[in-house]
Scaffold this active site. Sequence first.
Site, mmCIF file in Angstrom:
data_model
loop_
_atom_site.group_PDB
_atom_site.id
_atom_site.type_symbol
_atom_site.label_atom_id
_atom_site.label_comp_id
_atom_site.label_asym_id
_atom_site.label_seq_id
_atom_site.Cartn_x
_atom_site.Cartn_y
_atom_site.Cartn_z
ATOM 1 C CG ASP A 29 -3.087 17.130 -22.125
ATOM 2 O OD1 ASP A 29 -2.177 16.240 -22.263
ATOM 3 O OD2 ASP A 29 -4.001 16.885 -22.900
ATOM 4 C CG HIS A 31 -17.936 12.907 -27.012
ATOM 5 N ND1 HIS A 31 -17.635 13.452 -26.257
ATOM 6 C CD2 HIS A 31 -16.961 11.715 -27.320
ATOM 7 C CE1 HIS A 31 -16.134 13.057 -25.655
ATOM 8 N NE2 HIS A 31 -15.724 12.053 -26.558
ATOM 9 C CE LYS A 41 -4.759 9.097 -24.945
ATOM 10 N NZ LYS A 41 -5.354 10.143 -22.985
ATOM 11 C CB ALA A 67 -1.972 12.412 -24.456
ATOM 12 C CG PHE A 71 -8.128 15.726 -24.710
ATOM 13 C CD1 PHE A 71 -8.898 14.618 -26.008
ATOM 14 C CD2 PHE A 71 -9.240 14.525 -23.798
ATOM 15 C CE1 PHE A 71 -9.692 13.609 -26.207
ATOM 16 C CE2 PHE A 71 -9.890 13.637 -23.631
ATOM 17 C CZ PHE A 71 -9.909 12.728 -25.109
ATOM 18 C CG ASP A 72 -12.634 14.835 -25.009
ATOM 19 O OD1 ASP A 72 -11.966 14.513 -24.788
ATOM 20 O OD2 ASP A 72 -13.748 13.877 -25.592
ATOM 21 C CE1 TYR A 116 -4.232 2.242 0.843
ATOM 22 C CE2 TYR A 116 -2.397 3.462 1.648
ATOM 23 C CZ TYR A 116 -3.874 3.307 0.665
ATOM 24 O OH TYR A 116 -5.107 4.135 0.947
#
Length: 458
Positions: free
Chosen positions: A214, A449, A257, A216, A124-125, A72
């Site tokens: 960001d 979406h 990604k 990714a 990004f969304d 843990y």
Amino acid sequence: MELPFSESWKIKMVEPIHKSTREEREKWLAEAYNNVFMLKSDQVYIDLLTDSGTGSMTDRQWSAMMLGDESYAGASSFFKFKEVVQRLLGFKYVIPTHQGRAAENVLFSYLVKEGNVVPGNAHFDTTKGHIEMRKAKAIDVTIDEAHNTQLEIPFKGNVSLEKLEKVLKENKGNVPFMVLTVTNNTVGGQPVSMKNIRETCELCHRYGVPVNMDSARFAENAYFIKTREKGYENKSIKEITKEMFSYVDSMTMSAKKDAIVNMGGFIATNNEEWYEGAKAFCIPFEGFLTYGGLSGRDLNAMAVGLDENTEFDMLQTRIHQVQYLASKLDEYGIPYQRPAGGHAIFLDADRILPNIPKEEFPAQTMTCELYLEAGIRSCEVGYLLADRDPVTHENRFDGLDFVRLCIPRRVYTDNHMDVIAAAVKNLYDKRDKINRGVRIAWEAKLMRHFTVQLERLK
Ligand code: F0G
């Protein structure tokens, strides 16, 4: 004879996939409310919904998973992972999270306040969602050229320094950070040049605004810098990524990604204050600081994935496949966001289905048609994904309307690419007969979406 290009890996394990009939697909799509997110994966032949968490891991990653430390607190897997982030990316503080949006949630919970403004090159969304749900505003500062799909320029994901400076000037004291997304997913997986990264960061820092990358698809971005930007041809991907991160203040990462894992993400920074602030949100949302929503084996796979996918050969094989698909589409004269992006081809739905008005969502219509044609699941990155304006509640029709053919890493062969291109050609050939689109029957307030229910108009 010169030997042709070929992959930098061989295949050790395969997963059978199945074709279906058009009648079956008609039924399944209707049951899914014409939303491909609602399909079951075994109803899909070639799955191009996303490249997120859908890649094939290497034998090294799988063997690292066996060595996961599931303690843990204080797990050795965390320290191994942290060492890789420090060595490869150059950040001192690391917080693991279960995926990219979780990293956004943790960091933005600390940084974003109601009424703030957060500029970025096409957030990004989920990134936009995490800003807007905190009643702050996301402003797109991508270069205008990104909106001309037929214009071929090497770094179409770049930030417009003029647009960015205007936002920084008009919102002094109200911009907690800027989001620099590499590659720029929303405008077509388009890269950002090193020069633009450097100048964007300089500009923000002049206004006292930190930059969060960001990240990714940071390795794919580095590949494009190496192959397209003068002065970087002889640098390794690892040298390039290190330079990219040296300019920014923090990174949020969807490891699903470019670390090629099925689940994982993290925040990394050299800013101690941010680390201390974000930590407080990691524990309630993600878990203790040495696992952050992940098991020890996930952390191990992520560490190996980061190392392997910052090697040139892996990236070359990956991007070559996307470019191979693009070359087939060129043969058939099909319009898409040019040049081909790093992870996907973004078909230009407005040009492919000129008879469908914006109000009937051309890209979503084409996503449905492509599924019916060949069992290929693509993804709408367009007017549906854009959500409604939070103030006026009007649909946002001012962006681009794409069908994204997103290629998972190391999953499909070039034969699959041939099938995809042929299916798109078949649709393109009958575009004059596709005259009606879809209508929204039910939608969520934010990020609609994923769950939207649609009716196909007749
Ligand atoms: N940032 C970018 C640029 C992304 O493309 C994504 C996810 C995220 C953040 C969020 O990461 O999914 O791990 O929570 N993009 C996927 C896609 C879902 O299909 O493009 P996540």
